[in-house]
Write a protein that holds these residues in place. Structure first.
Motif, PDB file in Angstrom:
ATOM      1  N   THR A 189       0.972  -1.630  -0.401  1.00 39.60           N
ATOM      2  CA  THR A 189      -0.367  -0.192  -0.081  1.00 39.60           C
ATOM      3  C   THR A 189       0.427   1.263  -0.560  1.00 39.60           C
ATOM      4  OG1 THR A 189      -0.024  -0.291   2.287  1.00 39.60           O
ATOM      5  CG2 THR A 189      -1.849  -0.741   1.486  1.00 39.60           C
ATOM      6  N   ASP A 190       2.052   1.107   0.354  1.00 44.20           N
ATOM      7  CA  ASP A 190       3.136   2.177   0.616  1.00 44.20           C
ATOM      8  C   ASP A 190       3.947   2.129  -1.098  1.00 44.20           C
ATOM      9  OD1 ASP A 190       1.975   2.724   2.608  1.00 44.20           O
ATOM     10  OD2 ASP A 190       3.825   2.506   3.886  1.00 44.20           O
ATOM     11  N   ALA A 191       4.117   1.514  -1.572  1.00 41.01           N
ATOM     12  CA  ALA A 191       4.782   1.111  -2.559  1.00 41.01           C
ATOM     13  C   ALA A 191       4.287   2.254  -4.119  1.00 41.01           C
ATOM     14  CB  ALA A 191       4.773  -0.722  -3.100  1.00 41.01           C
ATOM     15  N   PRO A 192       5.460   2.720  -4.927  1.00 41.46           N
ATOM     16  CA  PRO A 192       5.283   3.676  -5.292  1.00 41.46           C
ATOM     17  C   PRO A 192       4.189   3.156  -6.997  1.00 41.46           C
ATOM     18  CG  PRO A 192       7.384   3.302  -5.333  1.00 41.46           C
ATOM     19  CD  PRO A 192       6.850   2.322  -3.764  1.00 41.46           C
ATOM     20  N   ASP A 193       4.038   4.025  -7.685  1.00 33.75           N
ATOM     21  CA  ASP A 193       4.341   3.386  -8.914  1.00 33.75           C
ATOM     22  C   ASP A 193       4.376   2.164  -9.564  1.00 33.75           C
ATOM     23  OD1 ASP A 193       1.760   3.343 -11.316  1.00 33.75           O
ATOM     24  OD2 ASP A 193       3.577   4.210 -12.691  1.00 33.75           O
ATOM     25  N   ILE A 206       5.307 -16.083  -1.126  1.00 33.14           N
ATOM     26  CA  ILE A 206       5.550 -15.962   0.482  1.00 33.14           C
ATOM     27  C   ILE A 206       4.396 -16.805   0.757  1.00 33.14           C
ATOM     28  CG2 ILE A 206       6.299 -14.551   2.821  1.00 33.14           C
ATOM     29  CD1 ILE A 206       8.703 -14.613   0.783  1.00 33.14           C
ATOM     30  N   LYS A 207       4.649 -18.462   2.051  1.00 32.08           N
ATOM     31  CA  LYS A 207       3.714 -19.203   2.556  1.00 32.08           C
ATOM     32  C   LYS A 207       3.222 -17.961   4.013  1.00 32.08           C
ATOM     33  CE  LYS A 207       5.952 -22.937   1.097  1.00 32.08           C
ATOM     34  NZ  LYS A 207       6.491 -24.100   1.880  1.00 32.08           N
ATOM     35  N   PRO A 208       1.490 -17.364   3.692  1.00 33.22           N
ATOM     36  CA  PRO A 208       0.859 -16.864   4.363  1.00 33.22           C
ATOM     37  C   PRO A 208       1.321 -17.735   6.301  1.00 33.22           C
ATOM     38  CG  PRO A 208      -0.054 -16.669   2.584  1.00 33.22           C
ATOM     39  CD  PRO A 208       0.471 -18.345   2.925  1.00 33.22           C
ATOM     40  N   PRO A 256       0.620 -12.481  11.961  1.00 36.30           N
ATOM     41  CA  PRO A 256      -0.193 -12.168  11.365  1.00 36.30           C
ATOM     42  C   PRO A 256      -0.409 -10.828  11.525  1.00 36.30           C
ATOM     43  CG  PRO A 256      -0.832 -13.383  13.318  1.00 36.30           C
ATOM     44  CD  PRO A 256       1.172 -13.751  13.233  1.00 36.30           C
ATOM     45  N   GLU A 257       0.716  -9.884  12.125  1.00 37.60           N
ATOM     46  CA  GLU A 257       0.918  -8.870  12.160  1.00 37.60           C
ATOM     47  C   GLU A 257       0.921  -8.347  10.723  1.00 37.60           C
ATOM     48  OE1 GLU A 257       4.034  -9.111  14.933  1.00 37.60           O
ATOM     49  OE2 GLU A 257       1.876 -10.346  14.858  1.00 37.60           O
ATOM     50  N   HIS A 258       1.639  -9.011  10.021  1.00 39.96           N
ATOM     51  CA  HIS A 258       2.554  -9.029   8.558  1.00 39.96           C
ATOM     52  C   HIS A 258       1.706  -9.132   7.667  1.00 39.96           C
ATOM     53  CE1 HIS A 258       6.153  -6.644  11.037  1.00 39.96           C
ATOM     54  NE2 HIS A 258       5.796  -7.789  11.544  1.00 39.96           N
ATOM     55  N   LEU A 259       1.034  -9.885   7.697  1.00 42.50           N
ATOM     56  CA  LEU A 259      -0.393 -10.323   6.540  1.00 42.50           C
ATOM     57  C   LEU A 259      -0.914  -9.646   5.231  1.00 42.50           C
ATOM     58  CD1 LEU A 259      -2.019 -13.058   8.304  1.00 42.50           C
ATOM     59  CD2 LEU A 259      -0.148 -13.764   6.475  1.00 42.50           C
ATOM     60  N   SER A 260      -1.088  -7.867   6.190  1.00 41.61           N
ATOM     61  CA  SER A 260      -1.670  -7.195   5.201  1.00 41.61           C
ATOM     62  C   SER A 260      -0.587  -6.684   4.067  1.00 41.61           C
ATOM     63  CB  SER A 260      -2.000  -6.645   6.108  1.00 41.61           C
ATOM     64  OG  SER A 260      -1.290  -5.588   6.904  1.00 41.61           O
ATOM     65  N   LYS A 261       0.554  -7.164   4.289  1.00 40.94           N
ATOM     66  CA  LYS A 261       1.837  -6.030   4.126  1.00 40.94           C
ATOM     67  C   LYS A 261       1.727  -6.770   2.280  1.00 40.94           C
ATOM     68  CE  LYS A 261       4.918  -4.494   7.813  1.00 40.94           C
ATOM     69  NZ  LYS A 261       6.891  -4.892   7.571  1.00 40.94           N
ATOM     70  N   GLY A 262       1.221  -7.702   2.078  1.00 43.42           N
ATOM     71  CA  GLY A 262       1.473  -8.749   1.401  1.00 43.42           C
ATOM     72  C   GLY A 262       0.315  -8.261   0.247  1.00 43.42           C
ATOM     73  N   GLU A 263      -0.799  -7.518   0.692  1.00 40.48           N
ATOM     74  CA  GLU A 263      -1.910  -7.832  -0.324  1.00 40.48           C
ATOM     75  C   GLU A 263      -1.903  -6.067  -0.817  1.00 40.48           C
ATOM     76  OE1 GLU A 263      -4.670  -6.504   2.796  1.00 40.48           O
ATOM     77  OE2 GLU A 263      -5.039  -9.074   3.619  1.00 40.48           O
ATOM     78  N   PHE A 264      -2.071  -6.541  -2.227  1.00 41.13           N
ATOM     79  CA  PHE A 264      -2.085  -5.373  -3.626  1.00 41.13           C
ATOM     80  C   PHE A 264      -3.677  -5.406  -4.542  1.00 41.13           C
ATOM     81  CE2 PHE A 264       0.439  -8.652  -5.066  1.00 41.13           C
ATOM     82  CZ  PHE A 264      -0.144  -8.953  -6.265  1.00 41.13           C
ATOM     83  N   THR A 265      -4.061  -4.317  -4.889  1.00 37.89           N
ATOM     84  CA  THR A 265      -4.486  -4.297  -6.409  1.00 37.89           C
ATOM     85  C   THR A 265      -3.993  -3.682  -7.255  1.00 37.89           C
ATOM     86  OG1 THR A 265      -6.279  -4.631  -4.641  1.00 37.89           O
ATOM     87  CG2 THR A 265      -6.912  -3.681  -6.960  1.00 37.89           C
ATOM     88  N   LEU A 266      -3.784  -3.909  -8.195  1.00 36.16           N
ATOM     89  CA  LEU A 266      -2.611  -3.596  -9.760  1.00 36.16           C
ATOM     90  C   LEU A 266      -3.828  -2.561 -10.585  1.00 36.16           C
ATOM     91  CD1 LEU A 266      -0.204  -6.086 -11.141  1.00 36.16           C
ATOM     92  CD2 LEU A 266      -0.229  -4.203  -9.191  1.00 36.16           C
ATOM     93  N   THR A 267      -3.606  -1.676 -11.092  1.00 37.88           N
ATOM     94  CA  THR A 267      -5.163  -0.857 -11.607  1.00 37.88           C
ATOM     95  C   THR A 267      -4.495  -1.894 -13.020  1.00 37.88           C
ATOM     96  OG1 THR A 267      -2.983   1.173 -12.092  1.00 37.88           O
ATOM     97  CG2 THR A 267      -4.310   1.696 -10.240  1.00 37.88           C
ATOM     98  N   PRO A 268      -5.610  -1.141 -13.250  1.00 33.58           N
ATOM     99  CA  PRO A 268      -5.779  -1.541 -15.411  1.00 33.58           C
ATOM    100  C   PRO A 268      -4.042  -0.648 -15.795  1.00 33.58           C
ATOM    101  CG  PRO A 268      -7.314  -0.714 -14.943  1.00 33.58           C
ATOM    102  CD  PRO A 268      -6.543  -0.281 -13.857  1.00 33.58           C
TER     103      PRO A 268
END
Length: 680
Positions: free
Chosen positions: A473-477, A654-656, A661-673
């Motif tokens: 979520t903090d990653a640049p484009d 990375i296997k969840p 548990p507190e770091h699991l959300s770091k791997g969540e992302f949604t790419l724009t078109p």
């Protein structure tokens, strides 16, 4: 001409200076005093008079900042057949000595440590040894040598301010040989080059040195041996000796073995060489690198000299370049670990001027077909799929029973598209992504940093170092667009294999300056999925893949047999090992017999590292996907970039269940078109 060897050449006992070594007494003879003062070296608390012009708390930082001392291990730094720097630390050997202007010490090499940790000479030293010959060449060529003293050296008998302390420039005045524990060992005498100023390591409050012209002229006598006709200086008070190992009279006084408790002759210690304008150091003792980095100059901050290190202009600490954009004297990791040696707040960050793509690609002017068709078939395993996945050329190297490596070969059409590799290369140079170098968790020398800069996004991933992970979520484009390309490559490489496609949830970006590289390693951590994809940007690099030592040889480097030998295709003694394993599986032999016969087979021939199995040339914009858990288990890979700037962005799954548990959300992302890649 020097006189011939005398029948007896003792010096008066009143002019003796005791020699020393670690944990023994030594003499603190002042160059202007005729009376030696013996003090206890252990637990020295006597302060020194000043501060060193540069210092470090670990060897790597010392070597990064000083061009005249790049020896991360060993006490002597020699290059081009000359000695440039010398370290006095811990055991200087028997018959050694240090005062304000003179150092007498052993020449390193040919030693091992005994049970007490002292160095023991195990082989003869001679002029053919590089450390010895380089000192002789520096003496004959009148090349000054920079000296550094470590706080484990107790000969000086004074409390040193730092772990490693730069002393000054010295000239080599004598190199000779002694009999040490039944072996021939080399010794060297250094003399401070500048005799006009007081040495900072002198005793607190001691008198300034007498000007050279006002000192009495003291000459160290030299005699010629009657047996071999070669000249040797009169070094010890107990008598003159021939110091040529080839002579029958070597290391004897009037035909008898000398006593162990020798004392230095004061004439040898107090002799001083006259000032010589031709004796000029090749390097500054403390280099001032920062003014040479013209911020407007293209790519100057990526050159080898720029990432090697500086000396802090405020506190004189040697600083390795840990940050992509520059230096900090005290960094956050040092403070967290409690190893912050200074609270100095100095930092210097450069305004990075991006280098052009043309400056890092040799064959930039060649057509895309020429670059796309190049791969090194000499090292390729036999099973290669070569196909076109327009506009890429797709090369798949299959290793039977292990896995596959897919190389998506890019070309100018791919790289020049908007938001493609060309744009990414420029953007990664100028933006601040948090790239930095980290200390290796396992290294021979404490404080060794990675030979690359790193930053991690997504799920936490620990490879050879612990890198703080930032959430997507903090990653640049730019990072997310690279992730889109790597996700596409992963899916295409896995398709048709019958394995489940696991989209990557982590991305590690590595940045390489000139001469940086990553040695052989694997990505076989238990937390990783079976697929690893890398996007290469910038300079060309060579990726080499080889079988791991123990699987190639059938045993470890400590000669321990493999508990379960997979007998891989291409391993050493493959046919014999495969036959024995078949006999064990069929019940023809038991485990004990199998191990015994296997060890006999493996004793044949010569063990060594496995030859390179696959060697690929990775160019700007290329993608590489390694697939198969056994690939990381049985094989390892290395990457050596060319020229001065390369980025490698690697995505993994990375296997969840291996993540807190507190770091699991770091791997969540949604790419724009715009961030999703379609292979074009």
């Amino acid at each position: 001409m020097s006189p011939s060897r005398p029948a007896r050449a003792p010096a008066p006992k009143s002019k003796s200076v005791r020699t020393g070594r670690i944990r023994k007494v030594r003499s603190a003879v002042s160059p202007i005093s005729a009376t030696p003062q013996i003090i206890t070296a252990n637990g020295a608390t006597e302060p020194v008079d000043g501060q060193p012009p540069a210092w470090a708390e670990c060897r790597p930082e010392l070597c990064d900042a000083l061009p005249w001392f790049r020896a991360v291990q060993g006490g002597s730094y020699h290059c081009d057949h000359l000695c440039w720097g010398f370290l006095l630390d811990a055991d200087c050997g028997i018959r050694s000595y240090i005062d304000e202007e003179v150092v007498v010490t052993r020449v390193g090499g040919g030693c091992t440590k005994d049970a007490e940790g002292s160095l023991i000479l195990v082989k003869d030293q001679g002029s053919e040894d590089s450390a010895v010959s380089s000192l002789i060449n520096s003496m004959n060529s009148k090349v000054p040598v920079g000296l550094i003293i470590g706080d484990r050296n107790t000969l000086l008998g004074r409390k040193l301010p730092h772990r490693y302390n730069v002393m000054d420039y010295f000239r080599v005045t004598n190199v000779w040989y002694e009999r040490i524990g039944g072996k021939v060992g080399a010794k060297v005498r250094f003399e401070k080059l500048n005799l006009t100023t007081k040495s900072w390591w002198a005793a607190k409050g001691s008198a300034a040195p007498v000007p050279y012209r006002q000192r009495p002229k003291i000459l160290a006598k030299v005699y010629h041996c009657a047996a071999c006709q070669t000249a040797s200086p009169h070094i010890y008070n107990e008598g003159w000796m021939c110091l040529q190992p080839i002579c029958d009279s070597f290391w004897t006084i009037n035909g008898f073995e000398p006593p162990l408790d020798l004392t230095f002759h004061l004439n040898f210690l107090q002799n001083r060489s006259p000032p010589a304008p031709e004796v000029v150091p090749h390097h500054d003792l403390v280099p001032d690198l920062l003014p040479t980095l013209e911020e407007e100059g293209e790519g100057v901050s990526y050159s080898r000299i720029a990432w090697k290190g500086i000396v802090c202009p405020r506190c004189q600490k040697c600083i390795s370049r840990k940050y992509w954009h520059g230096w900090k004297c005290t960094d956050e990791l040092s403070l967290i670990s409690g190893k912050g040696e200074t609270s100095c707040t100095f930092e210097r960050m450069l305004t990075v001027q991006p280098v052009s793509l043309r400056s890092v690609i040799d064959d930039f002017g060649l057509g895309p077909n020429k670059r796309a068709c190049h791969f090194d078939s000499k090292f390729a395993v036999p099973d290669i799929d070569d196909e076109i996945l327009f506009p890429y050329r797709k090369l798949t190297y299959r290793i039977p029973g292990v896995g596959s490596i897919t190389h998506f070969v890019a070309n100018r059409i791919i790289s020049s598209r908007p938001n493609g590799p060309n744009d990414l290369l420029r953007q990664l140079q100028v933006s601040d992504f948090g790239l930095r170098r980290y200390p290796l968790q396992q290294s021979v020398v404490a404080g060794t940093l990675t030979a690359h800069f790193a930053v991690n996004y997504g799920m936490p991933y620990k490879y050879i170092v612990s890198v703080d992970s930032r959430p997507f979520t903090d990653a640049p484009d730019e990072i997310l667009r690279a992730l889109g390309r790597l996700t596409w490559a992963t899916e295409r490489a896995v398709a048709g294999s019958g394995d489940t496609f696991l989209p990557p949830n982590e991305l590690l970006m590595l940045g390489y300056f000139e001469d940086m590289k990553i040695g052989y390693h694997d990505d076989g951590e238990s937390s990783l999925g079976p697929t690893i994809a890398t996007l290469s940007l910038g300079a060309k690099s060579v990726m080499s893949i080889r079988m791991k030592y123990k699987y190639y040889n059938g045993l470890s480097k400590t000669k321990t047999l493999l508990k379960d030998d997979p007998v891989l295709v291409g391993c050493r003694m493959e046919a014999e090992r495969r036959c024995l394993k078949s006999q064990l599986a069929n019940g023809e032999i038991d485990q004990t017999t199998y191990d015994s016969l296997r060890r006999k087979v493996l004793q044949k021939g010569k063990r060594g590292e496995a030859p390179i199995g696959i060697k690929m040339e990775l160019n700007h914009g290329d993608l590489v996907v390694m697939h198969g858990e056994n690939l990381q288990k049985y094989y390892e890979h290395a990457v050596t970039p060319d020229k001065k700037l390369r980025f490698a962005l690697t995505a993994r799954y990375i296997k969840p269940d291996h993540v807190e548990p507190e770091h699991l959300s770091k791997g969540e992302f949604t790419l724009t078109p715009e961030q999703v890649y379609d292979g074009k």
